[in-house]
Design an enzyme around this catalytic site. Structure first.
Site, PDB file in Angstrom:
ATOM      1  N   SER A  12       0.824  -1.209   0.000  1.00 40.37           N
ATOM      2  CA  SER A  12       0.000   0.000   0.000  1.00 40.37           C
ATOM      3  C   SER A  12       0.859   1.261   0.000  1.00 40.37           C
ATOM      4  CB  SER A  12      -0.933   0.017   1.213  1.00 40.37           C
ATOM      5  OG  SER A  12      -0.177   0.093   2.408  1.00 40.37           O
ATOM      6  N   TYR A  43      -3.682   0.291   4.146  1.00 44.48           N
ATOM      7  CA  TYR A  43      -4.659  -0.782   3.944  1.00 44.48           C
ATOM      8  C   TYR A  43      -5.230  -1.294   5.266  1.00 44.48           C
ATOM      9  CZ  TYR A  43      -4.081  -1.612  -1.113  1.00 44.48           C
ATOM     10  OH  TYR A  43      -4.098  -1.512  -2.480  1.00 44.48           O
ATOM     11  N   CYS A  75       3.003  -7.132   2.118  1.00 40.94           N
ATOM     12  CA  CYS A  75       2.115  -6.531   3.115  1.00 40.94           C
ATOM     13  C   CYS A  75       1.367  -7.662   3.811  1.00 40.94           C
ATOM     14  CB  CYS A  75       1.140  -5.583   2.411  1.00 40.94           C
ATOM     15  SG  CYS A  75      -0.216  -4.989   3.440  1.00 40.94           S
ATOM     16  N   CYS A 187       4.073  -6.478  10.251  1.00 40.43           N
ATOM     17  CA  CYS A 187       3.799  -5.462   9.232  1.00 40.43           C
ATOM     18  C   CYS A 187       5.140  -5.056   8.644  1.00 40.43           C
ATOM     19  CB  CYS A 187       3.090  -4.255   9.853  1.00 40.43           C
ATOM     20  SG  CYS A 187       2.925  -2.840   8.727  1.00 40.43           S
TER      21      CYS A 187
END
Length: 263
Positions: A12, A43, A75, A187
């Site tokens: 993203s 996102y 991601c 993440c």
């Protein structure tokens, strides 16, 4: 545009560059396309249907005139919400990133492991099912936070960030009686905050990045490619202000061309 033999890395925003670094070390001679849906960043604040539809649209657009060897969803949020459907939808290999719990269980000494991610990632049934394989032997402390993604993005862009804000976010993991000695970054953005996170924990903590597993058959194909990487391209879904910082960052990662992706 008629391009051949590319690995496409999709996120993203800029956090997926941490995955690009991992892959580039292993396959330095490949050509890479980095796709950044910065128009819809982050996102972690979108719903699952939106993420899936958006992923299909972007991957379809970018692969129309490109011979794609592999797409990497750089991601965790895209991976947990969309990987299975995307693999069935497209006819080229697609892989994602996952929290590396296996590595964490091997190196933890107090059997307390922290897992940090976006709210969608942490609460998704895929992650919850994965965690269930490790309890009760290991205590998995979950921390879901979307603000930390934005802080990481600021750091990537060389903007000032507040360590106090990061410490406030991490407070639930800092309780002395059951503090994790191992922290998984669920993440890809969080890899850019490692130093800040290490300083916040009063005790030494092992930090583990999300894992990219490339199947053996794909690795064999990639290893055969001897083309020198000199044609890397970065696509943004929203026109970026072409600041020196962004240009320097992408040039540092060997992305010499920056283009807008019309989706």
């Amino acid at each position: 545009m008629n391009l051949k033999n590319y690995i496409i890395i999709f996120d993203s925003s800029l956090g997926g560059l941490s995955i690009y670094k991992q892959i580039k070390k292993k396959f330095p001679y490949m050509n890479y396309i980095y796709v950044c849906d910065n128009k819809n960043f982050p996102y972690g604040e979108k719903d699952e249907i939106f993420i899936l539809k958006r992923s299909i649209k972007i991957i379809s657009t970018i692969t129309k005139k490109i011979t794609t060897i592999l797409v990497i969803l750089a991601c965790n949020t895209i991976t947990v919400t969309s990987l299975t459907t995307l693999k069935n939808f497209f006819n080229f290999p697609i892989i994602g990133v996952i929290p590396n719990l296996n590595k964490a269980r091997k190196i933890t000494k107090n059997n307390i492991i922290g897992l940090l991610g976006t709210k969608i990632t942490i609460h998704h049934y895929y992650i919850q099912n994965h965690i269930s394989l490790f309890v009760p032997k290991y205590k998995i402390k979950l921390l879901a936070n979307n603000t930390l993604v934005k802080i990481a993005e600021q750091k990537i862009k060389n903007q000032l960030i507040s360590t106090k804000n990061i410490k406030f976010i991490l407070e639930p993991l800092l309780k002395k009686h059951n503090m994790p000695d191992t922290l998984i970054l669920g993440c890809t953005h969080f890899s850019f905050l490692k130093e800040e996170i290490k300083k916040i924990f009063p005790k030494k903590i092992q930090i583990i990045d999300s894992k990219v597993h490339i199947p053996k058959n794909i690795s064999t194909i990639l290893a055969r490619n001897l083309k020198t990487t000199n044609n890397n391209i970065a696509f943004f879904s929203k026109k970026i202000i072409t600041t020196k910082t962004i240009h320097y960052l992408l040039k540092k990662y060997n992305f010499k061309k920056i283009k807008e992706l019309n989706t």
